[in-house]
Design a protein around this motif. Sequence first.
Motif, PDB file in Angstrom:
ATOM      1  N   ILE B  66       0.658  -1.066  -0.196  1.00 34.57           N
ATOM      2  CA  ILE B  66      -0.212   0.052   0.236  1.00 34.57           C
ATOM      3  C   ILE B  66       0.999   1.489   0.363  1.00 34.57           C
ATOM      4  N   THR B  67       2.204   1.333   1.288  1.00 40.72           N
ATOM      5  CA  THR B  67       2.684   2.820   0.706  1.00 40.72           C
ATOM      6  C   THR B  67       3.195   2.200  -0.632  1.00 40.72           C
ATOM      7  N   ALA B  68       4.122   1.124  -1.206  1.00 42.62           N
ATOM      8  CA  ALA B  68       4.360   1.455  -2.155  1.00 42.62           C
ATOM      9  C   ALA B  68       3.501   2.360  -3.819  1.00 42.62           C
ATOM     10  N   TRP B  69       2.867   1.860  -3.460  1.00 37.92           N
ATOM     11  CA  TRP B  69       1.207   2.327  -4.026  1.00 37.92           C
ATOM     12  C   TRP B  69       0.797   3.470  -3.989  1.00 37.92           C
ATOM     13  N   LYS B  70       0.678   4.132  -2.852  1.00 37.76           N
ATOM     14  CA  LYS B  70       0.866   5.374  -2.729  1.00 37.76           C
ATOM     15  C   LYS B  70       2.112   6.587  -3.623  1.00 37.76           C
ATOM     16  N   ASN B  71       3.147   5.690  -3.053  1.00 38.50           N
ATOM     17  CA  ASN B  71       4.260   6.416  -3.521  1.00 38.50           C
ATOM     18  C   ASN B  71       4.830   6.570  -4.882  1.00 38.50           C
ATOM     19  N   ASN B  72       3.938   5.825  -5.278  1.00 38.00           N
ATOM     20  CA  ASN B  72       4.129   5.461  -6.850  1.00 38.00           C
ATOM     21  C   ASN B  72       4.230   6.951  -7.438  1.00 38.00           C
ATOM     22  N   VAL B  73       5.646   7.233  -9.078  1.00 41.15           N
ATOM     23  CA  VAL B  73       5.799   8.425  -8.953  1.00 41.15           C
ATOM     24  C   VAL B  73       4.229   9.436  -9.939  1.00 41.15           C
ATOM     25  N   ALA B  74       3.502   8.352 -11.002  1.00 40.75           N
ATOM     26  CA  ALA B  74       2.365   8.501 -11.896  1.00 40.75           C
ATOM     27  C   ALA B  74       1.517   8.705 -10.617  1.00 40.75           C
TER      28      ALA B  74
END
Lengths: 105, 105
Positions: B66-74
């Motif tokens: 979830i954190t990785a998706w939140k921080n995804n650049v796009a």
Amino acid sequence: MLVDHIAPPYYAVIFSSLLSEDTEGYAETADRMEQLAKQQKGFLGIESARSEIGITVSYWESLEAITAWKNNVAHSEVQKLGKEKWYQKYQLRICKIERAYGFEK
Amino acid sequence: MLVDHIAPPYYAVIFSSLLSEDTEGYAETADRMEQLAKQQKGFLGIESARSEIGITVSYWESLEAITAWKNNVAHSEVQKLGKEKWYQKYQLRICKIERAYGFEK
């Protein structure tokens, strides 16, 4: 209506459903159940949206409050009717809200 | 589309929103974000419905996913645009799914 911020931890029931073709009486009963849910001990709020599928999320103080609502007599009767008549398919998920944040313009 | 049964425990993001009057580009971007979410590590499924309010629930293997998706650049760029343009108000809740059951006719 959106449910405003509530400080975690608390619990939610995510109810996602696909209706069958027979929706007679569904909307009225859903409204009545929402009104009844609001009167239950430990109830915190409810959000609903429906387009292709319906999603209703209800928020509760504890798992005990969720169990009591599940076993409420009027609610149990409606759950039975839902399976017989209104729902083609549903998924019900019980979860613990660990983090919450909001935005308002 | 309903997300079928997944054996708990896993995680969900409940995103409830009220749109502003300016919805130009919203639907296309929401679709694009859904496609992008599906490509992320740890993604399990997504359900969406919109009537008065919108509710999108995405399901994930872990809080890290979830954190990785939140921080995804796009995704981060779109979150910024969402606050500036599309959303009047939203609530985002992160939760751990502890129990799940389903019904199908």
